[in-house]
Motif scaffolding. Sequence first.
Motif, short mmCIF file in Angstrom:
data_model
loop_
_atom_site.label_atom_id
_atom_site.label_comp_id
_atom_site.label_asym_id
_atom_site.label_seq_id
_atom_site.Cartn_x
_atom_site.Cartn_y
_atom_site.Cartn_z
N TYR A 1 0.83 -1.21 0.00
CA TYR A 1 0.00 0.00 0.00
C TYR A 1 0.87 1.26 0.00
O TYR A 1 0.57 2.23 -0.70
CB TYR A 1 -0.95 0.00 1.21
N ASP B 1 1.06 1.63 -6.49
CA ASP B 1 -0.18 2.30 -6.83
C ASP B 1 -1.34 1.60 -6.12
O ASP B 1 -1.44 0.37 -6.14
CB ASP B 1 -0.39 2.25 -8.36
N THR B 2 -2.20 2.39 -5.52
CA THR B 2 -3.29 1.83 -4.73
C THR B 2 -4.27 1.02 -5.58
O THR B 2 -4.59 -0.13 -5.26
CB THR B 2 -4.05 2.94 -3.98
N LEU B 3 -4.76 1.61 -6.66
CA LEU B 3 -5.79 0.95 -7.45
C LEU B 3 -5.31 -0.25 -8.25
O LEU B 3 -5.99 -1.26 -8.33
CB LEU B 3 -6.47 1.96 -8.38
N ARG C 1 -12.32 0.23 -1.82
CA ARG C 1 -11.67 0.90 -2.95
C ARG C 1 -11.66 2.43 -2.75
O ARG C 1 -10.62 3.08 -2.87
CB ARG C 1 -12.36 0.55 -4.27
N SER D 1 -8.19 4.41 -1.68
CA SER D 1 -7.63 5.24 -2.76
C SER D 1 -7.94 6.72 -2.59
O SER D 1 -7.39 7.55 -3.31
CB SER D 1 -8.16 4.77 -4.11
N GLU E 1 -10.56 8.16 -3.47
CA GLU E 1 -11.25 8.57 -4.70
C GLU E 1 -12.59 7.86 -4.78
O GLU E 1 -12.68 6.69 -4.42
CB GLU E 1 -10.45 8.15 -5.94
#
Length: 173
Positions: free
Chosen positions: A33, A37-39, A150, A154, A156
């Motif tokens: 993490y 990249d998170t996604l 998610r 993220s 987002e």
Amino acid sequence: MQVCEEVLAPEAKVPFADLPKSEFVMDGFKRTYSNEDTLTVALPHFWEHFDREGYSIWYSEYLFPEELKQTFMSCNLISGMFQRLEKLTKNAFASVLLFGVNNDSAISGIWVFRGQDLAFTLSDEWQTDYESYKWRKLDPDSEECKTMVREYFSWEGEFKHVGKPFKEGKIFK
């Protein structure tokens, strides 16, 4: 006399000691993490390795949003909770977010704990803040949980359940 009482006193219970071993390596997820990249990397890693029997996912919502005035003070509230929970870091991960603007904000988060119960009850040291939040255990197989994980991990998304725009977040790791 005091020395005798200390020797005869029952040993303090070690949180999580009674839980069976888990194949999910929390530190491995936290490294992923933090460094990937998170996604595209961290979230797939999380779901691929998450142990549904050994860990649980919880949604938290601050119970007193009317008391949240300045957003910087709300962020300090989150940071203070994280500092008081320092000894929980090996067995937990969280993304707690602040939504809204000054005088109209909300705090909520997604927490991953070792075990199937709220971890805060395992130690008196961890109980200072948790009663200021409403807690709801999520089903890791549900679309609701996957969406919330998610979005919160993220920082987002639509955050439909909050109804306020994302302001900033803090990670407990």
